[in-house]
Each structure stands twice: as C-alpha cells, then as structure tokens.
Design an enzyme around this catalytic site. Structure first.
Site, short mmCIF file in Angstrom:
data_model
loop_
_atom_site.label_atom_id
_atom_site.label_comp_id
_atom_site.label_asym_id
_atom_site.label_seq_id
_atom_site.Cartn_x
_atom_site.Cartn_y
_atom_site.Cartn_z
N LYS A 163 0.84 -1.20 0.00
CA LYS A 163 0.00 0.00 0.00
C LYS A 163 0.87 1.25 0.00
O LYS A 163 0.57 2.23 -0.67
CB LYS A 163 -0.94 0.01 1.20
CG LYS A 163 -1.99 -1.11 1.14
CD LYS A 163 -3.40 -0.57 1.07
CE LYS A 163 -4.42 -1.64 0.72
NZ LYS A 163 -5.08 -2.23 1.87
N LYS A 170 -2.72 -9.42 -11.38
CA LYS A 170 -3.89 -9.55 -10.51
C LYS A 170 -4.83 -8.35 -10.74
O LYS A 170 -4.36 -7.21 -10.79
CB LYS A 170 -3.43 -9.55 -9.04
CG LYS A 170 -4.56 -9.71 -8.05
CD LYS A 170 -4.19 -9.21 -6.66
CE LYS A 170 -5.25 -8.25 -6.18
NZ LYS A 170 -5.34 -7.86 -4.83
N LYS A 215 -8.17 -2.57 -8.16
CA LYS A 215 -8.51 -1.17 -8.37
C LYS A 215 -7.26 -0.33 -8.52
O LYS A 215 -7.17 0.54 -9.37
CB LYS A 215 -9.28 -0.67 -7.15
CG LYS A 215 -10.70 -0.34 -7.39
CD LYS A 215 -11.49 -0.40 -6.08
CE LYS A 215 -11.92 -1.80 -5.77
NZ LYS A 215 -12.44 -2.03 -4.44
P1 ADP Z 1 -8.39 -4.31 -4.68
O1 ADP Z 1 -7.09 -5.06 -4.87
O2 ADP Z 1 -9.07 -4.04 -5.97
O3 ADP Z 1 -8.24 -3.07 -3.83
P2 ADP Z 1 -9.45 -5.47 -2.28
O4 ADP Z 1 -8.08 -5.60 -1.73
O5 ADP Z 1 -10.36 -4.42 -1.72
O6 ADP Z 1 -9.35 -5.30 -3.86
O7 ADP Z 1 -10.15 -6.90 -2.15
C1 ADP Z 1 -11.45 -7.18 -1.64
C2 ADP Z 1 -11.70 -8.68 -1.68
O8 ADP Z 1 -11.66 -9.15 -3.03
C3 ADP Z 1 -10.67 -9.54 -0.93
O9 ADP Z 1 -11.29 -10.68 -0.36
C4 ADP Z 1 -9.71 -9.93 -2.01
O10 ADP Z 1 -9.02 -11.11 -1.70
C5 ADP Z 1 -10.64 -10.13 -3.19
N1 ADP Z 1 -9.93 -9.83 -4.44
C6 ADP Z 1 -9.47 -8.63 -4.86
N2 ADP Z 1 -8.87 -8.71 -6.06
C7 ADP Z 1 -8.96 -10.02 -6.42
C8 ADP Z 1 -8.52 -10.77 -7.57
N3 ADP Z 1 -7.92 -10.17 -8.58
N4 ADP Z 1 -8.76 -12.09 -7.59
C9 ADP Z 1 -9.40 -12.71 -6.56
N5 ADP Z 1 -9.83 -12.07 -5.46
C10 ADP Z 1 -9.62 -10.75 -5.38
#
Ligand code: ADP
Ligand code: TRP
Length: 321
Positions: free
Chosen positions: A110, A190, A193
């Site tokens: 982060k 991966k 956002k």
């Molecule tokens: P981002 O990486 O977009 O900020 P978050 O960290 O807020 O997403 O993730 C929220 C939930 O979605 C968590 O349980 C996370 O493991 C799942 N998640 C996020 N991105 C993925 C992905 N690319 N594949 C599978 N699960 C994901």
C-alpha cells in the site's frame, strides 16, 4: 458453522472482488450462519473524504445485495455500527508481536502505491483479526491476497488463548477457492482497483464494458494461426462465466486457428453481460429504494452487535476487566 467476511468500500467492486469474495460468500450463506460486513473502519486508512466514504458504503451495499447477498440468510452490516470491534482491537494489539505486523506485505504494497503510512494502516491486520474473532468465526471466504491476514488472525487468536486460556477465541480457517484465487486483470496482472486494470461488475454501460474487454492484452499471433490456450487471460476470464462445454469449445477453436482474438473478446463480452443481467435488474430496484437498503444494514448491525458483545464480554473478563 459461522462464516464471516468483509469487504472495503473503496469504489465500485470488480470481478476479482466478485469471484474472490462476494460470490463465494453468497454461495456459503446456505451452509451456515453467515456474517458479512462493509469494512468502513478499514477504509479510513485510504479514504479521507467523508462524503465519498458514505457514498462508497451505500453503493457497495446495493451492489452486494444485487449480486445475491440475501438478508434473510446472512447478517449484513456496516463495520462502524459495531464499535465493540475497536475495543477488541486494542486488547488484541497487546498480544500481537510487532514482528508479526512488520512481516505483512500488504502494508508495504500500500505504501508503494502511495497510501500514507499511518499507524492505522500498519495495525490494519489487528482490526481485521478483531473483525473475525469477535464473531467466533469458523470460515472466512476471501481471495488469495488475504491469506497472510488470515494467518496473522490465527496467530493472534492462538497467542491470546496461550496467554489467557485455551478455547477462549475460535481459531478460523480461510476459504480460498483455487479456480478464482487470483482473477487476472486486463493486463494479466492480478485484477486490482489500484492497478487500473479492473472490469467492474456493473460497468455503467454496455459500450463501456465492451470497450474494456476489447482492451484485454493478447499476444500478436495472426488471425489464421493456431493459438495457445495455456496462459491466455482472455480464456481465464471467459471460464469464470462460461460453462465447461463453452470453455472447451473456445480452447478447441484457439488450437484450430482461423479466428482472431477480437472474436473471442466479443464472446467474453456477451457471456459476461448475460451473466450479470439479473443482478443489474435487481440493482436498479435497490437503487430506487434506499430506505430498504438502510433497513437491511440497520437490522444487520443490531444482530451483529449482540453477537459481538458476547465475545467481547468473555474477553474482557479473561483479561481482568
Ligand atoms: P483491490 O485489490 O481491488 O483493492 P481489495 O483488496 O479491496 O481489492 O479486495 C477485496 C476482496 O476481493 C478480498 O477478499 C480480495 O481477496 C478479493 N480480491 C481482490 N482482487 C482479487 C482478484 N484479482 N482475484 C481474486 N480475489 C480478489
Ligand atoms: N482486508 C480485507 C480486504 O482488504 C477486508 C476485510 C476487513 C476482511 N476485515 C475482514 C476480510 C475480515 C475478511 C474478514 O479485502
């Protein structure tokens, strides 16, 4: 069996969030007592605008309900409506070794992405542990990137039990589905956002969704040449939405050659649009009924608070309050 998971209100959810956390949670709501929340305390580590936070919470509530979270089956609430969790966070902080938090990669990630390095961001996994432990949760459905946070939670629970008494806190298990552990984004990394490579569940218009899908990175194999299905992000994304037979057919067509990636992208677009069609319809109805959404979150908070209170009282007694 108690199932619990949380998701941060940090903007429109994408299909990585959907397959990593939302869809598995929705599926599990038939298999035990389901507890799902919107992690707005967590979001304070990165969202510093009150109006934006409020709006993100509301939109995520609508989107999760539209996707199939059923408030008759699952308790659904806003994390900040259960402030007991912050008291447990402090108590757990006092059994959490610094080294455990220093090893967490999400803090470093982060910061590398430009989030300001606050104490809240560093202590984030302790709050997450409290979220889970305050409900005596057994199973936590999440994407693979949350695995380390679940390990930290288990460590903290064990440390607490070692210090104050076996069995006081339930040690939870992560539930990570192999097929959707990491959903790839437009560029094959991966989907996230923060990488700007995501496809939202509810893209504003059909045209926007098609445009995004057309932007998926593919190799430069010519139309007529056979293509390798192995390692194709396009196929990985397609297999999230299509039946096994449809996936096999696309693989066979890849190997045969004679079809360009644009055609496969169009197929992915159509399949995805159809997959989310019933949810889009439900979403429209929910957007038109904000009082219903508020009611769901308020009654969820009351139920969640009562449960949290029980565990917190057990913990308070154990530590000597
Ligand atoms: P981002 O990486 O977009 O900020 P978050 O960290 O807020 O997403 O993730 C929220 C939930 O979605 C968590 O349980 C996370 O493991 C799942 N998640 C996020 N991105 C993925 C992905 N690319 N594949 C599978 N699960 C994901
Ligand atoms: N840290 C999780 C994420 O970024 C969200 C979260 C907070 C969570 N508390 C939780 C997930 C408890 C599962 C259980 O996605």
């Amino acid at each position: 069996m108690r199932i619990l998971s949380g998701i941060q209100p940090s903007g429109s959810p994408h299909i990585g969030n959907y397959f990593g956390m939302m869809e598995p949670s929705i599926r599990l709501q038939d298999e035990g007592e389901a507890f799902y929340f919107i992690a707005d305390y967590h979001a304070l580590t990165s969202t510093h605008d009150a109006a934006a936070l409020r709006q993100n919470v509301r939109e995520l509530a609508v989107d999760f309900l539209a996707c199939g979270l059923d408030p008759e089956k699952a308790v659904f609430w806003r994390q900040s409506d259960v402030p007991e969790v912050t008291e447990l966070t402090w108590i757990l902080s006092c059994v959490t070794p610094m080294g455990l938090l220093e090893r967490c990669v999400s803090y470093k990630d982060k910061i590398a992405q430009g989030v300001s390095p606050s104490h809240g961001l560093f202590a984030y996994p302790v709050l997450q542990a409290a979220d889970i432990l305050i409900f005596d949760s057994n199973v936590v459905p999440v994407g693979k990137d949350q695995k380390q946070h679940l390990e930290v939670t288990r460590d903290i629970a064990q440390k607490f039990n070692d210090r104050y008494g076996e069995g006081l806190l339930v040690v939870p298990e992560p539930r990570i589905r192999e097929e959707t552990a990491t959903v790839p984004g437009l560029d094959g990394q991966k989907m996230s956002k923060s990488y700007g490579n995501s496809i939202d569940i509810f893209e504003e218009t059909e045209k926007k969704l098609r445009k995004k899908i057309m932007g998926i990175v593919t190799d430069s194999t010519p139309v007529e040449a056979p293509k390798d299905p192995e390692g194709s992000y396009l196929l990985q994304l397609y297999s999230l939405f299509a039946s096994a037979g449809e996936v096999e057919a696309m693989k066979a067509s890849y190997r045969a050659g004679g079809t360009g990636y644009g055609h496969y992208k169009q197929q992915l677009f159509e399949t995805m649009w159809a997959y989310f069609a019933p949810m889009r319809e439900r979403r429209e109805a929910l957007l038109a009924d904000p009082a219903y959404v508020d009611g769901v979150l308020d009654s969820g908070a009351a139920k969640a608070r009562a449960q949290a209170r029980e565990v917190l009282d057990r913990v308070r007694t154990a530590v000597g309050f």
